[in-house]
Design a protein around this motif. Structure first.
Motif, PDB file in Angstrom:
ATOM      1  N   GLY A  90       1.039  -1.159  -0.270  1.00 13.56           N
ATOM      2  CA  GLY A  90      -0.007   0.201  -0.087  1.00 13.56           C
ATOM      3  C   GLY A  90       1.114   1.423  -0.106  1.00 13.56           C
ATOM      4  N   ASP A  91       1.646   0.962  -0.316  1.00 12.87           N
ATOM      5  CA  ASP A  91       3.238   2.496  -0.043  1.00 12.87           C
ATOM      6  C   ASP A  91       3.242   2.936  -1.831  1.00 12.87           C
ATOM      7  OD1 ASP A  91       5.072   4.547   0.013  1.00 12.87           O
ATOM      8  OD2 ASP A  91       7.128   2.780   0.725  1.00 12.87           O
ATOM      9  N   PRO A  92       2.841   4.328  -2.258  1.00 19.40           N
ATOM     10  CA  PRO A  92       2.479   4.353  -2.839  1.00 19.40           C
ATOM     11  C   PRO A  92       3.726   4.702  -3.768  1.00 19.40           C
ATOM     12  CG  PRO A  92       2.403   6.508  -1.695  1.00 19.40           C
ATOM     13  CD  PRO A  92       2.031   5.352  -0.637  1.00 19.40           C
ATOM     14  N   ARG A  93       5.819   5.144  -3.182  1.00 17.04           N
ATOM     15  CA  ARG A  93       6.402   5.182  -3.429  1.00 17.04           C
ATOM     16  C   ARG A  93       7.232   3.825  -3.995  1.00 17.04           C
ATOM     17  NH1 ARG A  93       9.294   9.818  -2.036  1.00 17.04           N
ATOM     18  NH2 ARG A  93       8.101  11.478  -0.402  1.00 17.04           N
ATOM     19  N   LEU A  94       6.443   2.902  -3.452  1.00 18.13           N
ATOM     20  CA  LEU A  94       6.925   1.893  -4.174  1.00 18.13           C
ATOM     21  C   LEU A  94       6.469   1.785  -5.652  1.00 18.13           C
ATOM     22  CD1 LEU A  94       8.678  -1.075  -3.274  1.00 18.13           C
ATOM     23  CD2 LEU A  94       6.284  -1.940  -2.366  1.00 18.13           C
ATOM     24  N   MET A  95       4.873   1.821  -5.317  1.00 17.17           N
ATOM     25  CA  MET A  95       4.837   1.684  -6.676  1.00 17.17           C
ATOM     26  C   MET A  95       5.631   2.936  -7.615  1.00 17.17           C
ATOM     27  SD  MET A  95       1.558   1.294  -8.358  1.00 17.17           S
ATOM     28  CE  MET A  95       0.965   0.701  -7.004  1.00 17.17           C
ATOM     29  N   LEU A  96       5.852   4.110  -7.241  1.00 21.06           N
ATOM     30  CA  LEU A  96       7.167   4.872  -8.260  1.00 21.06           C
ATOM     31  C   LEU A  96       8.478   3.783  -8.866  1.00 21.06           C
ATOM     32  CD1 LEU A  96       6.503   7.981  -7.298  1.00 21.06           C
ATOM     33  CD2 LEU A  96       5.903   7.382  -9.466  1.00 21.06           C
ATOM     34  N   ALA A  97       8.826   3.707  -7.245  1.00 17.73           N
ATOM     35  CA  ALA A  97      10.291   2.590  -7.636  1.00 17.73           C
ATOM     36  C   ALA A  97      10.304   1.318  -8.349  1.00 17.73           C
ATOM     37  CB  ALA A  97      10.839   1.776  -6.104  1.00 17.73           C
ATOM     38  N   LYS A  98       8.935   0.738  -8.471  1.00 12.42           N
ATOM     39  CA  LYS A  98       8.968  -0.459  -9.378  1.00 12.42           C
ATOM     40  C   LYS A  98       9.398   0.282 -10.720  1.00 12.42           C
ATOM     41  CE  LYS A  98       4.025   0.267 -10.845  1.00 12.42           C
ATOM     42  NZ  LYS A  98       5.223   0.697 -13.125  1.00 12.42           N
ATOM     43  N   ASP A  99       9.231   1.709 -11.453  1.00 14.74           N
ATOM     44  CA  ASP A  99       9.933   1.683 -12.343  1.00 14.74           C
ATOM     45  C   ASP A  99      11.365   1.549 -12.722  1.00 14.74           C
ATOM     46  OD1 ASP A  99       7.141   2.406 -12.963  1.00 14.74           O
ATOM     47  OD2 ASP A  99       6.864   4.391 -12.605  1.00 14.74           O
ATOM     48  N   SER A 100      12.016   2.305 -11.284  1.00 12.54           N
ATOM     49  CA  SER A 100      13.777   1.614 -11.363  1.00 12.54           C
ATOM     50  C   SER A 100      13.627  -0.111 -12.019  1.00 12.54           C
ATOM     51  CB  SER A 100      14.420   2.176 -10.407  1.00 12.54           C
ATOM     52  OG  SER A 100      13.714   1.303  -9.712  1.00 12.54           O
ATOM     53  N   GLY A 101      12.490  -1.016 -11.707  1.00 13.68           N
ATOM     54  CA  GLY A 101      13.074  -2.313 -11.637  1.00 13.68           C
ATOM     55  C   GLY A 101      12.480  -2.593 -13.330  1.00 13.68           C
ATOM     56  N   VAL A 102      11.876  -2.185 -14.477  1.00 14.39           N
ATOM     57  CA  VAL A 102      11.787  -1.754 -15.758  1.00 14.39           C
ATOM     58  C   VAL A 102      13.093  -1.545 -16.138  1.00 14.39           C
ATOM     59  CG1 VAL A 102      10.899  -1.083 -17.657  1.00 14.39           C
ATOM     60  CG2 VAL A 102       9.735  -1.486 -15.113  1.00 14.39           C
ATOM     61  N   SER A 103      13.695  -0.412 -15.842  1.00 15.35           N
ATOM     62  CA  SER A 103      15.610  -0.524 -16.670  1.00 15.35           C
ATOM     63  C   SER A 103      16.315  -1.020 -15.953  1.00 15.35           C
ATOM     64  CB  SER A 103      15.236   1.099 -15.955  1.00 15.35           C
ATOM     65  OG  SER A 103      14.587   2.388 -15.833  1.00 15.35           O
ATOM     66  N   SER A 104      16.330  -0.981 -14.579  1.00 16.84           N
ATOM     67  CA  SER A 104      17.396  -2.454 -13.767  1.00 16.84           C
ATOM     68  C   SER A 104      17.716  -3.701 -14.444  1.00 16.84           C
ATOM     69  CB  SER A 104      17.242  -2.735 -12.544  1.00 16.84           C
ATOM     70  OG  SER A 104      16.229  -2.847 -12.214  1.00 16.84           O
ATOM     71  N   THR A 105      15.764  -4.364 -14.590  1.00 22.08           N
ATOM     72  CA  THR A 105      15.905  -5.564 -15.145  1.00 22.08           C
ATOM     73  C   THR A 105      16.557  -5.746 -16.680  1.00 22.08           C
ATOM     74  OG1 THR A 105      13.863  -5.767 -14.194  1.00 22.08           O
ATOM     75  CG2 THR A 105      14.361  -7.525 -15.815  1.00 22.08           C
ATOM     76  N   VAL A 106      16.508  -4.734 -17.837  1.00 19.07           N
ATOM     77  CA  VAL A 106      16.946  -4.566 -19.260  1.00 19.07           C
ATOM     78  C   VAL A 106      18.095  -4.707 -18.650  1.00 19.07           C
ATOM     79  CG1 VAL A 106      16.581  -2.653 -20.867  1.00 19.07           C
ATOM     80  CG2 VAL A 106      14.134  -3.317 -19.787  1.00 19.07           C
TER      81      VAL A 106
END
Length: 237
Positions: A90-106
């Motif tokens: 339920g953390d909106p900041r974690l919701m934003l941080a997930k976008d960094s997961g896309v970049s890091s995975t690629v």
């Protein structure tokens, strides 16, 4: 002379490789403001629903076209996993941080591919340089296989192209992650897209000067060398 055997084929564009990243950055940004401002949702709910949009788009593309871009597949997996984790917390900041997961995975995938000697970004760069030209295709094969004099230099530039993109996308990942926990949520929603566009611009400029332009020159030289060899064989025959 080039023969047209049917409908005109669209020239390949290197931007096609990054289209999933671009779309999946722009669509959530616009939908976030629609959900939050127009529909009155909370910040977390707007972020959650805007994250669902690119996932649905990717699945729809897979179902209708029966194919998916490699980057799109990575984005889908990371978005789904991160979205589930965010909903649990339920953390909106974690919701934003997930976008960094896309970049890091690629980024990590690209860097590992360079280390393995099979640079991932070649798939997007090669059609852009070859442009459907049979002579250039043959020249590429000679350079990539080690059969040409400039093969070693060509392979170094090929690796350099992927290396640049791996580093740039990883830097964008770090910037997104830090921003997610240090910058106001509403600001980071649009600033994340700025980070992505900035990374794309830097990637195109640096990789273009460091790898694409030299490889174009090498291909041109190898095409000419191939023609000279063909003429020599014809004369000898």
């Amino acid at each position: 002379m080039t023969t047209n055997t049917g409908s005109q084929v669209r020239k390949p564009n290197m931007l096609d490789t990054f289209k999933p990243l671009l779309i999946d950055g722009a669509v959530p940004l616009g939908s976030y403001y629609v959900f939050k401002d127009a529909l009155g949702m909370s910040t977390f709910a707007a972020l959650a629903w805007s994250s669902v949009v690119p996932a649905v788009r990717t699945v729809w593309s897979l179902v209708t076209e029966r194919k998916t871009n490699g980057l799109a597949g990575l984005i889908l997996v990371v978005n789904v996993i991160s979205l589930l984790l965010s909903l649990v917390s339920g953390d909106p900041r974690l919701m934003l941080a997930k976008d960094s997961g896309v970049s890091s995975t690629v980024a990590i995938g690209i860097l590992v591919s360079v280390w393995l000697g099979k640079p991932m970004m070649t798939a997007g760069m090669k059609p852009f340089l070859i442009k459907g030209d049979a002579a250039k295709e043959a020249a590429w094969q000679r350079l990539a296989s080690g059969a040409a004099a400039g093969s070693a230099a060509f392979r170094r530039k090929e690796n350099a192209f992927s290396l640049v993109w791996g580093v740039v996308l990883f830097a964008e990942c770090v910037a997104r992650f830090v921003g997610a926990y240090t910058i106001p949520v509403d600001t980071m929603v649009w600033l994340g897209s700025v980070f992505m566009v900035g990374a794309m611009v830097i990637g195109f400029v640096v990789s273009g000067g460091l790898a694409v332009e030299p490889m174009e020159r090498m291909l041109k030289a190898e095409v000419e060398a191939g023609r000279v060899d063909q003429q020599a064989v014809a004369v000898a025959a």
